[in-house]
Design a protein around this motif. Structure first.
Motif, mmCIF file in Angstrom:
data_model
loop_
_atom_site.group_PDB
_atom_site.id
_atom_site.type_symbol
_atom_site.label_atom_id
_atom_site.label_comp_id
_atom_site.label_asym_id
_atom_site.label_seq_id
_atom_site.Cartn_x
_atom_site.Cartn_y
_atom_site.Cartn_z
ATOM 1 N N SER A 40 -6.982 -3.884 -5.581
ATOM 2 C CA SER A 40 -6.076 -2.918 -5.838
ATOM 3 C C SER A 40 -6.698 -1.610 -6.516
ATOM 4 O O SER A 40 -8.112 -1.519 -6.790
ATOM 5 C CB SER A 40 -5.617 -3.274 -7.614
ATOM 6 O OG SER A 40 -4.521 -4.126 -6.893
ATOM 7 N N ALA A 41 -6.387 -0.572 -6.977
ATOM 8 C CA ALA A 41 -6.640 0.463 -7.761
ATOM 9 C C ALA A 41 -7.102 -0.588 -9.057
ATOM 10 O O ALA A 41 -6.699 -1.167 -10.061
ATOM 11 C CB ALA A 41 -5.190 1.520 -8.197
ATOM 12 N N GLU A 73 -7.315 3.036 -4.297
ATOM 13 C CA GLU A 73 -7.069 2.209 -3.990
ATOM 14 C C GLU A 73 -8.925 2.347 -2.823
ATOM 15 O O GLU A 73 -10.100 1.844 -2.739
ATOM 16 C CB GLU A 73 -6.743 0.745 -2.766
ATOM 17 C CG GLU A 73 -5.446 0.075 -3.322
ATOM 18 C CD GLU A 73 -4.892 0.806 -4.512
ATOM 19 O OE1 GLU A 73 -4.161 2.124 -4.351
ATOM 20 O OE2 GLU A 73 -3.888 0.031 -5.041
ATOM 21 N N THR A 76 -11.935 2.376 -5.098
ATOM 22 C CA THR A 76 -11.839 0.759 -5.602
ATOM 23 C C THR A 76 -13.172 0.222 -4.479
ATOM 24 O O THR A 76 -14.533 -0.850 -4.285
ATOM 25 C CB THR A 76 -10.950 -0.371 -6.162
ATOM 26 O OG1 THR A 76 -10.229 0.369 -6.598
ATOM 27 C CG2 THR A 76 -11.220 -1.898 -6.312
ATOM 28 N N ALA A 133 -8.986 -1.748 1.133
ATOM 29 C CA ALA A 133 -8.343 -0.101 0.297
ATOM 30 C C ALA A 133 -6.152 -0.718 0.727
ATOM 31 O O ALA A 133 -6.165 -1.182 1.426
ATOM 32 C CB ALA A 133 -8.534 0.154 0.457
ATOM 33 N N SER A 152 -0.740 -4.029 -2.880
ATOM 34 C CA SER A 152 -1.943 -4.904 -2.728
ATOM 35 C C SER A 152 -2.343 -6.380 -2.276
ATOM 36 O O SER A 152 -2.676 -6.589 -1.332
ATOM 37 C CB SER A 152 -2.986 -5.133 -3.097
ATOM 38 O OG SER A 152 -3.134 -3.113 -3.496
#
Ligand code: ASP
Ligand code: MG
Length: 409
Positions: A40-41, A73, A76, A133, A152
């Motif tokens: 996830s973000a 995302e 990350t 992502a 997500s």
């Protein structure tokens, strides 16, 4: 085993936390498993990006908003991949589209139509950990889409289904699915298993641990989902199609939803088409009307009451008012400040005495029930918001959810 591990926003919320997630991925690989990570973000990134959009635009176009928020995302995944590589573990980050997540073109609420995980499989073949992502995908025309808040989870379960993974782990900031919200009921317990159905009911009545569409996909493709903490190694809750025998036919959890308002259309003529006329404009506006009750008709007229999220109340009234006038209703009334409290459990409706026990527990706690609705595995009462916490505690006690050992077998 092939394990899809999804790490949520809190779990990847800082560099230190990303390093900890990577340690866990490395441990899972060291234990002999193949891992596909879905991330996830970081932290509140998505909220921040949406906030920025509203600072530069009074109504950000959905397409541009997706182009923007998908980036949470996108940040990350490479951070996790480079952190894994730094540990000596070969890894490669993939965007949603690169991982083959093909969606409908409904921006901000796109649905996954298909996952073509060619590049994920390639990476696995090369002995690398694919880091995908979450939340994002693309249409056939390469338009970037997102799957809705919390999406997500849906990426992870859909990918697990497409890969035929043995399990999809949802690594999160809670221990698993509890019998009730532990902030409301301190003696709430961790459930070792819940069924997909139970999880969907719990999610729809406020236990916001997992994205409901992820659970639906899990059920459809038979993906076992393990909701567990990313902060410690203890097992959490398995979401499966059948729970162990001794846990069937009993109440498994109590949920609350504090965001409830009700609308009553008074004195509607009792004839075909009236309910359709009232609910169609709501559906067109994407407002979901929930607990719906129609009174027994007296002298050809009846009242129609339903609930909506309080945030949707104003818009609902603006739509229902004219619709009510068109069908010749006497008027529309409404009230806000309500809550839903629900008990959930497979096979419940077939078990005598559960509903009466619920109503008795609420009565003894001095809580008035405004509306009631049931499904095969759920009974919901609408109560005043101020009494919701007391209601949840009373129900948790009445069904002895604090007394039975429900932890994993
Ligand atoms: N980042 C997205 C959100 O905050 C998706 C997710 O975290 O699952 O809603
Ligand atoms: Mg989430």
């Amino acid at each position: 085993m092939l394990i899809v591990q999804k790490y949520g926003g809190t779990s990847v919320g800082s560099a230190a936390r990303i390093r900890r997630c990577c340690r866990r991925i490395a441990q899972t690989v060291a234990a002999g498993h193949q891992v596909v990570a879905v991330v996830s973000a970081m932290g509140r990134t998505t909220d921040r990006l949406i906030g920025l959009a509203h600072q530069v635009s009074s109504a950000p176009p959905a397409r541009e908003l997706d182009m923007l928020v998908a980036n949470g995302e996108t940040i990350t995944a490479p951070l996790v991949a480079m952190c894994l590589q730094d540990r000596g573990l070969p890894a490669v980050s993939l965007s949603g589209p690169q991982a083959g997540v093909l969606t409908s073109n409904h921006h901000s609420r796109a649905r996954i139509q298909e996952v073509r995980p060619t590049r994920v499989l390639e990476a696995l073949d090369q002995g690398r950990v694919p880091v995908v992502a979450g939340f994002q995908g693309a249409t056939e025309d390469f338009e970037i889409t997102t799957l809705g808040r919390g999406g997500s989870d849906t990426t992870a379960v859909a990918l697990a289904a497409a890969l035929g993974a043995d399990v999809c782990e949802i690594l999160t900031d809670v221990d698993g699915i509890m019998t009730a919200d532990p902030r409301v009921v301190p003696e709430a317990r961790l459930l070792g298993h819940v069924t997909y159905e139970e999880m969907l009911e719990l999610a729809s009545v406020g236990a916001k641990v997992m994205h409901p569409r992820a659970v639906e996909i899990g059920e459809l493709y038979g993906v076992p989902i393990h909701v567990r903490s990313s902060f410690h190694p203890r097992p959490g809750t398995m979401i499966v199609s059948q729970v162990p025998m001794e846990n069937r036919k009993r109440v498994r959890g109590v949920a609350q939803d504090l965001d409830v308002a009700k609308v009553t259309v008074l004195g509607v003529p009792d004839r075909p088409g009236v309910a359709a006329a009232v609910f169609e404009p709501l559906a067109e506006a994407q407002i979901s009307a929930d607990v719906i009750v129609q009174n027994v008709s007296t002298q050809g007229h009846t009242d129609l009451t339903f609930t909506v999220a309080e945030a949707d109340l104003e818009r609902s009234l603006a739509l229902v008012g004219p619709a009510a006038a068109r069908v010749g209703a006497a008027g529309v009334s409404h009230s806000a400040g309500l809550a839903k409290v629900s008990i959930v459990g497979t096979g419940m409706l077939g078990t005598p005495g559960i509903a009466s026990r619920m109503f008795r527990a609420l009565a003894d706690a001095g809580i008035n029930i405004e509306m009631i609705s049931t499904s095969e595995i759920r009974i919901t009462c609408i109560v005043e918001r101020g009494g919701a916490a007391a209601a949840v505690r009373a129900l948790h006690r009445a069904f002895e959810l604090d007394q039975v050992a429900l932890a994993p077998a």
